[in-house]
Design a protein around this motif. Structure first.
Motif, PDB file in Angstrom:
ATOM      1  N   VAL A  28       0.660  -1.470   0.277  1.00 22.42           N
ATOM      2  CA  VAL A  28      -0.103   0.325   0.163  1.00 22.42           C
ATOM      3  C   VAL A  28       0.999   1.443   0.314  1.00 22.42           C
ATOM      4  N   SER A  29       0.545   2.247  -0.918  1.00 25.30           N
ATOM      5  CA  SER A  29       1.381   3.544  -1.340  1.00 25.30           C
ATOM      6  C   SER A  29       0.557   4.784  -0.330  1.00 25.30           C
ATOM      7  N   ALA A  30       0.423   5.338  -0.178  1.00 28.76           N
ATOM      8  CA  ALA A  30      -0.628   6.778   0.528  1.00 28.76           C
ATOM      9  C   ALA A  30      -0.114   7.727  -0.162  1.00 28.76           C
ATOM     10  N   LEU A  33      -1.133   6.833  -3.741  1.00 25.05           N
ATOM     11  CA  LEU A  33      -2.882   6.158  -3.743  1.00 25.05           C
ATOM     12  C   LEU A  33      -2.620   4.847  -3.932  1.00 25.05           C
ATOM     13  N   ILE A  36      -5.216   0.503  -2.225  1.00 23.06           N
ATOM     14  CA  ILE A  36      -5.952   0.792  -0.916  1.00 23.06           C
ATOM     15  C   ILE A  36      -6.789  -0.104  -1.163  1.00 23.06           C
ATOM     16  N   ARG A  40      -8.222  -2.887   2.051  1.00 24.71           N
ATOM     17  CA  ARG A  40      -9.619  -2.970   1.805  1.00 24.71           C
ATOM     18  C   ARG A  40      -9.860  -4.039   2.234  1.00 24.71           C
TER      19      ARG A  40
END
Length: 142
Positions: A28-30, A33, A36, A40
């Motif tokens: 995941v890379s905030a 983006l 995600i 989830r």
């Protein structure tokens, strides 16, 4: 160190250990983006079914044999003889968890609490009656 998509990979030993423990990993890379939705989905897949299907409302805070006092303002606009859905769901959640629910109107709260031998684990109300309930509770259980 090699990178995958410009990001450092999970160290090989850590990845092997996670695989041994059957722990799913998700990149995941905030910042970018990315991942995600995969994250989830992994959360949903790893959560116990009862957590997703029937999340607790109050019972996890009260526990079996615990008591929650629900202070229910009687709204003149609500149909006579009916509780709103969140109130009914809260009562059912407590009963399903072998806990107890005492339902009172805000003007009955002090008398109800004085009649109890032990204080409740939780007192719940909505924003409509919060100030009145908060004013009743201080000093009740010293």
């Amino acid at each position: 160190m090699d990178t995958v998509d410009g990001r450092p990979p999970v160290p090989a030993r850590a990845a092997e250990r996670l695989a041994e423990l059957k722990i799913q990993t998700v990149r995941v890379s905030a910042l970018h983006l990315e991942g995600i939705l995969d994250f989830r989905q992994a959360l949903l897949e790893s959560a116990p079914e009862h957590f997703i299907e029937n999340p607790s409302i109050l019972s996890d805070l009260v526990g079996p044999d615990g008591l929650a006092v629900l202070v229910v303002p009687v709204d003149k606009e609500a149909p006579r003889g009916r509780l709103i859905l969140p109130q009914v769901q809260s009562i059912r959640d407590l009963l399903d968890a072998d806990a107890m629910a005492l339902v009172v109107k805000e003007r009955e709260l002090r008398t109800a609490l004085e009649r109890l031998k032990q204080p409740p684990k939780l007192v719940v109300t909505d924003s409509q009656a919060f100030l009145k309930v908060a004013a009743t509770l201080p000093g009740m259980f010293r």
